[in-house]
Scaffold this motif. Structure first.
Motif, mmCIF file in Angstrom:
data_model
loop_
_atom_site.group_PDB
_atom_site.id
_atom_site.type_symbol
_atom_site.label_atom_id
_atom_site.label_comp_id
_atom_site.label_asym_id
_atom_site.label_seq_id
_atom_site.Cartn_x
_atom_site.Cartn_y
_atom_site.Cartn_z
ATOM 1 N N VAL A 48 0.793 -1.296 -0.037
ATOM 2 C CA VAL A 48 -0.134 0.059 0.016
ATOM 3 C C VAL A 48 0.995 1.342 0.117
ATOM 4 O O VAL A 48 0.747 2.148 -0.817
ATOM 5 C CB VAL A 48 -1.013 0.083 1.297
ATOM 6 N N ALA A 49 1.877 1.437 0.985
ATOM 7 C CA ALA A 49 2.548 2.267 0.982
ATOM 8 C C ALA A 49 3.935 2.217 2.005
ATOM 9 O O ALA A 49 3.863 1.198 2.822
ATOM 10 C CB ALA A 49 1.826 3.806 1.679
ATOM 11 N N ALA A 50 4.760 3.227 1.772
ATOM 12 C CA ALA A 50 6.001 3.022 2.997
ATOM 13 C C ALA A 50 6.466 4.362 2.837
ATOM 14 O O ALA A 50 6.395 5.328 2.129
ATOM 15 C CB ALA A 50 7.238 1.964 2.118
ATOM 16 N N VAL A 51 7.184 4.416 4.002
ATOM 17 C CA VAL A 51 7.872 5.576 4.509
ATOM 18 C C VAL A 51 9.495 5.540 4.776
ATOM 19 O O VAL A 51 9.791 4.447 5.476
ATOM 20 C CB VAL A 51 7.118 6.504 5.437
ATOM 21 N N THR A 52 10.220 6.176 4.440
ATOM 22 C CA THR A 52 11.963 5.757 4.734
ATOM 23 C C THR A 52 11.926 6.049 6.221
ATOM 24 O O THR A 52 11.294 6.546 6.898
ATOM 25 C CB THR A 52 12.734 6.647 3.911
ATOM 26 N N TRP A 53 13.285 5.606 6.754
ATOM 27 C CA TRP A 53 13.696 5.721 8.183
ATOM 28 C C TRP A 53 13.519 7.034 8.696
ATOM 29 O O TRP A 53 13.249 7.154 10.029
ATOM 30 C CB TRP A 53 15.124 4.987 8.415
ATOM 31 N N GLY A 55 11.601 9.676 7.344
ATOM 32 C CA GLY A 55 10.477 10.082 6.927
ATOM 33 C C GLY A 55 10.470 11.014 5.449
ATOM 34 O O GLY A 55 9.439 11.691 5.178
ATOM 35 N N ALA A 56 11.761 11.180 5.167
ATOM 36 C CA ALA A 56 12.103 12.214 3.896
ATOM 37 C C ALA A 56 11.425 11.282 2.860
ATOM 38 O O ALA A 56 11.206 12.332 1.471
ATOM 39 C CB ALA A 56 13.454 12.110 3.785
ATOM 40 N N GLY A 57 11.082 10.299 2.146
ATOM 41 C CA GLY A 57 10.582 9.714 1.277
ATOM 42 C C GLY A 57 9.397 8.791 1.483
ATOM 43 O O GLY A 57 9.327 8.074 2.554
ATOM 44 N N THR A 58 8.467 8.998 0.602
ATOM 45 C CA THR A 58 7.272 8.151 0.765
ATOM 46 C C THR A 58 6.964 7.406 -0.564
ATOM 47 O O THR A 58 7.367 7.831 -1.842
ATOM 48 C CB THR A 58 6.160 8.692 1.257
ATOM 49 N N PHE A 59 6.332 6.211 -0.656
ATOM 50 C CA PHE A 59 5.865 5.593 -1.870
ATOM 51 C C PHE A 59 4.734 5.042 -1.575
ATOM 52 O O PHE A 59 4.172 4.736 -0.486
ATOM 53 C CB PHE A 59 7.164 4.249 -1.928
ATOM 54 N N TYR A 60 3.878 4.857 -2.887
ATOM 55 C CA TYR A 60 2.674 4.475 -2.728
ATOM 56 C C TYR A 60 2.255 3.539 -4.078
ATOM 57 O O TYR A 60 2.899 3.578 -5.035
ATOM 58 C CB TYR A 60 1.748 5.707 -2.851
ATOM 59 N N ALA A 61 1.332 2.515 -3.776
ATOM 60 C CA ALA A 61 0.641 1.649 -4.863
ATOM 61 C C ALA A 61 -0.049 2.817 -5.605
ATOM 62 O O ALA A 61 -0.644 3.775 -5.344
ATOM 63 C CB ALA A 61 0.055 0.506 -4.116
ATOM 64 N N ASP A 62 0.062 2.422 -7.087
ATOM 65 C CA ASP A 62 -0.724 3.238 -7.736
ATOM 66 C C ASP A 62 -2.128 3.265 -7.398
ATOM 67 O O ASP A 62 -2.808 4.423 -7.698
ATOM 68 C CB ASP A 62 -0.609 2.682 -9.295
ATOM 69 N N SER A 63 -2.647 2.208 -6.984
ATOM 70 C CA SER A 63 -4.159 2.250 -6.459
ATOM 71 C C SER A 63 -4.497 3.120 -5.448
ATOM 72 O O SER A 63 -5.802 3.192 -5.402
ATOM 73 C CB SER A 63 -4.555 0.712 -6.240
ATOM 74 N N VAL A 64 -3.678 3.606 -4.738
ATOM 75 C CA VAL A 64 -3.774 4.342 -3.558
ATOM 76 C C VAL A 64 -3.414 5.846 -3.661
ATOM 77 O O VAL A 64 -3.644 6.664 -2.736
ATOM 78 C CB VAL A 64 -3.709 3.893 -2.172
ATOM 79 N N LYS A 65 -2.452 6.079 -4.715
ATOM 80 C CA LYS A 65 -1.861 7.340 -4.977
ATOM 81 C C LYS A 65 -2.818 8.478 -5.050
ATOM 82 O O LYS A 65 -3.774 8.375 -5.806
ATOM 83 C CB LYS A 65 -0.862 7.290 -6.061
ATOM 84 N N SER A 71 2.658 8.559 7.140
ATOM 85 C CA SER A 71 3.829 9.475 8.001
ATOM 86 C C SER A 71 4.050 8.813 9.282
ATOM 87 O O SER A 71 3.474 7.639 9.462
ATOM 88 C CB SER A 71 2.901 10.901 8.405
ATOM 89 N N ARG A 72 4.938 9.336 9.797
ATOM 90 C CA ARG A 72 5.721 8.676 10.892
ATOM 91 C C ARG A 72 5.933 9.660 11.916
ATOM 92 O O ARG A 72 6.468 10.857 11.694
ATOM 93 C CB ARG A 72 6.924 7.647 10.775
ATOM 94 N N ASP A 73 6.000 9.476 13.040
ATOM 95 C CA ASP A 73 6.706 9.869 14.489
ATOM 96 C C ASP A 73 7.424 9.223 15.005
ATOM 97 O O ASP A 73 7.298 8.194 15.890
ATOM 98 C CB ASP A 73 5.456 10.508 15.193
ATOM 99 N N SER A 74 8.946 9.236 14.789
ATOM 100 C CA SER A 74 9.774 8.322 15.442
ATOM 101 C C SER A 74 9.929 8.890 16.895
ATOM 102 O O SER A 74 10.381 7.932 17.564
ATOM 103 C CB SER A 74 11.156 8.694 14.731
ATOM 104 N N ALA A 75 9.578 10.041 17.327
ATOM 105 C CA ALA A 75 9.699 10.179 18.744
ATOM 106 C C ALA A 75 8.482 9.413 19.437
ATOM 107 O O ALA A 75 8.973 8.970 20.668
ATOM 108 C CB ALA A 75 9.352 11.779 18.922
#
Length: 124
Positions: A48-53, A55-65, A71-75
């Motif tokens: 479905v989607a991914a975010v880099t360690w 948070g600078a990069g995100t990736f999506y499947a075409d079906s959900v783009k 998003s992430r909150d590493s804190a």
């Protein structure tokens, strides 16, 4: 012990929105890219989607783009998936997973420590 707890799923009408959250523990969260996958009954697990360690990069499947946002909150060791304009074909169990491998973000084999997931059902 690695633990991933997904929440926020539910029943929503087509066109509606949901926000999924995932709380991670037992893993150095800030070191890992994180992904969301889904699996509908009788179907293969799907990226479905991914975010880099960081948070600078995100990736999506075409079906959900254009409809979903990760998003992430590493804190707080959390990753979220905002889902808008939901469609019946988005119905599935959704899983958040840390990416342990160095391969493609869309490949389930690159991820480890699958949780129980959260059910999303979109009615027409």
């Amino acid at each position: 012990q690695v633990r991933l707890v997904e929440s926020g799923g539910g029943l929503v009408q087509a066109g509606g929105s949901l926000r999924l959250s995932c709380a991670a523990s037992g893993v150095p969260f800030s070191n890992y890219a994180m992904g969301w996958f889904r699996q509908a009954p009788g179907k293969e697990r799907e990226f479905v989607a991914a975010v880099t360690w960081n948070g600078a990069g995100t990736f999506y499947a075409d079906s959900v783009k254009g409809r979903f946002s990760i998003s992430r909150d590493s804190a707080k060791n959390t990753v979220s998936l905002q889902m808008n304009s939901l469609k019946p074909e988005d119905t599935a169990v959704y899983y958040c997973v840390p990416k342990a491998g160095r391969g493609a973000y869309s490949q389930p084999g690159e991820y480890d420590y699958w949780g129980r997931g959260t059910q999303v059902t979109v009615s027409s």
